[in-house]
Scaffold this active site. Structure first.
Site, PDB file in Angstrom:
ATOM      1  CG  ASP A 184      -1.736  -1.245   1.368  1.00 46.06           C
ATOM      2  OD1 ASP A 184      -2.113  -1.827   0.338  1.00 46.06           O
ATOM      3  OD2 ASP A 184      -1.964  -1.670   2.517  1.00 46.06           O
ATOM      4  CD  GLU A 215      -9.024  -2.940  -1.141  1.00 46.82           C
ATOM      5  OE1 GLU A 215      -9.748  -2.870  -0.141  1.00 46.82           O
ATOM      6  OE2 GLU A 215      -8.157  -3.813  -1.284  1.00 46.82           O
TER       7      GLU A 215
END
Lengths: 479, 229
Positions: free
Chosen positions: A30, A183
């Site tokens: 991420d 997402e």
């Protein structure tokens, strides 16, 4: 699209070629948008900490981000780096109750006297019951207005507006639903369009992760975002930007890297790099624009190519004697229908090479005649470094060790043998239109931002790159 | 990031995840933003052709700690298993209870958005949200025979659909709901009543579906209506 379809063919992968991936220990999940601070580049990931690099190619563990939590993002506004990150949510431990927190620092370098995080507070949250989960924040600053998208598969992706002076939520601002079923969103603005990128598929399962990056666009930052088929992102739409390929699986968490000069790249993580134990790694690839839509480009693969000038269409070549292919034209003009058909062999390297000088040979550009002195074998080099996802390459005449080289006075020649010296190393970066820029590793003593440029239809040199001109654009074609 | 297909390392944590997450939830969500009682005349599809009136059965518990195992064969087996009498033949009534491993009740609802948010349906009723199978039935009234139509389905996660008792389409794998994700082969809507039946299976994460019929040109069919009788 002018340049897009011209470059690629079936390519030969050479032994000893560099990995297409970044050097160092680029392990992260991420990653936030890459930011420059104090002459270095930083990205931060889930659970705190991050990576630091001096050239965008070799990455090491480094950087400090307090607060832990999930999937941060960073933006620089004025002299502040704002950092947003999520605490809670994500379907683990705290379910879907989550807060997106904000803090800022004037440097990302822990050794800088300006380094030190100041807490701003919570700028978005979800209560665990509502149909959203406040994780994966992403910034966008356009015309002085600061926006933050967030969310995951649990319900809606949302957007809120922040105060760019403080990082706090604007008073009275309410979240707007802009997508579902994605997402790790990111936002971009280009030519009057807002782009919402997000990740579809599953994460966190190594080579069984199906993560892939999608995009929709809208005229308003709050939507409606549609894909190229007109499917709303609020109904699951999204045009593919990049998916897994080769030995890397599950790209996610897009981050724009605008390097200027018609060169854009993007950062992401791959869920699994199979050459690195299947671990999650940072990756950087070229970003192309086609008909107003972003798509992933690619680094040039090892192989043998014609190198074509987009200015003249001529091929980069050794400036040597032209050698005719033995052929009697009368065989063609006077052949009868029943004349036996026989193949005519290609010109061999030995036939072409017979009159070549032994030392340096100049290069120029000429009409492509499918001759050995016009064909170049290009190989990314392990351990030679690179720049923002692009490795350095050696460029030699196919079948030889004769190497393209920069000279101290910013001309270009070939040396009789490849030595690995910096003047024989080249960066090949894909530009947003799909063509490539070719840049010597050695910096010019007197000219800024030098690249291989066509200054006449048949004359290459090293000169300042002009992103508005075809003179510095090149394509690589199957020979 | 959010783990929907949970890695092995997180597997044990997930065993407690559904209950822990639900236990942390202060109150169940309200049905009202997503469902209204199915009352009145048969309901026309929405502007995009999505069918919004459904009989929904409270979820059958079917533990799956990850959706990554939703292969074709697994989904077919899981969704063609008989869990209660009349599963593939009866047209249930609102409030009717079926007896399987546990008594489950049918609810007749009009979806407010274009999709049927199964997760919210279950959560609002205090039923399990993870590791479940949802069953849905609606009756499609067609003013005439329509040939060469396709059933267009998006579901989270995998699902199977039957039109007038015949399998129409299956969506396997760990899917997110995307409108028109999978289209059936060409079908015929009979003049009058057509029973459309679906089953959706989900492990962890949100669950929902959206369904519409498309004509041969890919345009949504809107001159039909749906009802629960």
């Amino acid at each position: 699209m002018r340049h897009f379809a011209t470059a690629l063919a079936a390519l030969l992968s050479l032994p000893g070629a560099a990995s297409a991936q970044l050097a160092g220990e680029p392990f992260i999940h991420d990653p936030s948008t890459i930011m420059e601070s104090d002459g270095k580049y930083y990205t931060f990931g889930t659970r705190g900490g991050g990576l630091v690099s001096e050239d965008g190619w070799t990455w090491h563990s480094g950087g400090e981000r307090p607060g832990g939590g999930l999937a941060p993002d960073v933006i620089k506004i004025g002299d502040r780096y704002y950092v947003a990150y999520a605490v809670g949510g994500g379907g683990m431990n705290g379910g879907h109750a989550s807060n997106i927190k904000m803090m800022w620092t004037k440097s990302l370098d822990p050794k800088s006297p300006d380094f030190g995080y100041h807490d701003v507070g919570v700028v978005a949250s979800t209560d665990g019951v509502e149909n959203a989960d406040a994780i994966d924040p992403a910034f966008l600053l356009v015309d002085g207005r600061l926006w933050l998208s967030y969310g995951t598969y649990y319900g809606f992706i949302r957007i809120v507006e922040l105060d760019p002076k403080t990082g706090m939520r604007l008073a009275g601002n309410q979240p707007v639903d802009i997508a579902i079923d994605m997402e790790a969103t990111a936002l971009m603005y280009r030519d009057g369009w807002y782009y919402l990128l997000g990740t579809h598929g599953t994460c966190c399962d190594g080579p069984n992760s199906s993560y892939n990056i999608r995009v929709g666009r809208a005229k308003s930052v709050t939507g409606p975002y549609l894909d190229t088929m007109g499917v709303p992102l609020l109904k699951g739409g999204g045009k593919l930007v990049i998916d897994g390929r080769g030995r890397t699986f599950g790209p996610g968490h897009f981050g724009l890297i605008d390097l200027g000069g018609g060169m854009e790249k993007f950062s992401m993580h791959y869920e699994a790099d199979m050459d690195r134990s299947g671990r999650s790694v940072l990756a950087i690839q070229p970003l192309l624009w086609r008909d107003g839509w972003p798509i992933a480009g690619d680094n040039l693969k090892a192989g043998t190519y014609e190198i074509t000038s987009e200015r003249s269409g001529n091929a980069l070549q050794l400036n040597v004697d032209f050698v005719r292919i033995a052929f009697d034209p009368r065989r063609s003009f006077f052949a009868k229908p029943d004349t036996p058909i026989v193949p005519v062999p290609d010109q061999t390297l030995a036939e072409d090479q017979a009159t070549w000088p032994k030392d340096k040979i100049a290069v120029d550009l000429g009409e492509y005649m499918i001759r050995p002195h016009q064909q170049w074998t290009i190989t990314p080099l392990a351990g030679a470094g690179g720049y923002f996802g692009s490795p350095y390459y050696k460029i030699v005449v196919a079948g030889t060790d004769r190497a393209l080289a920069a000279t101290p006075d910013d001309e270009v020649v070939t040396a009789p043998a490849f030595t690995g010296a910096p003047e024989q190393l080249w960066r090949i970066d894909q530009l947003i239109d799909g063509s490539y820029r070719i840049t010597p590793k050695v910096k010019s003593a007197s000219r800024r931002d030098v690249a291989l440029v066509t200054i006449g239809a048949s004359t290459p040199t090293l000169a300042t790159f002009d992103p508005a001109s075809d003179a510095g654009r090149w394509t690589f074609k199957a020979p | 990031m959010m783990t929907k297909a949970l890695p092995v390392a997180a597997g044990m944590a997930w065993l407690a995840l559904a209950s822990a997450a639900d236990a942390d939830t202060p109150a169940p969500p309200s049905l009202a933003p997503y469902f209204q009682p199915a009352i009145g005349a048969a309901k026309a599809p929405d502007a995009d052709g999505f069918l919004q009136r459904w009989l929904l059965l409270e979820p059958i518990v079917k533990p799956n700690r990850s959706n990554s195992g939703f292969t074709n064969s697994y989904v077919r087996t899981a969704l063609t298993t008989h869990y209660f009498p009349g599963q593939f033949t009866a047209l249930p009534k609102d409030g009717e209870t079926v007896k399987g491993a546990a008594p489950l009740r049918w609810h007749a609802f009009d979806a407010v958005p274009f999709d049927v948010t199964l997760f919210t349906f279950a959560a609002a009723l205090g039923k399990p949200t993870y590791g479940v199978i949802f069953n849905a039935v609606t009756v499609v009234h067609s003013p005439r025979e329509m040939k060469n139509v396709r059933l267009a389905v998006g579901s989270n996660a995998a699902s199977m659909w039957w039109l007038n008792g015949k399998e129409a389409v299956m969506l396997s794998g760990d899917r997110r709901m995307v409108m028109d994700d999978v289209l059936s082969p060409r079908l015929t809507l009979a003049k009058g009543r057509n029973v459309l039946r679906g089953a959706v299976i989900n492990g962890p994460g949100l669950s929902d579906f959206c369904v519409r019929f498309l004509d041969e040109d890919g345009k949504p069919i809107r001159d039909i209506s749906v009802d629960v009788k």
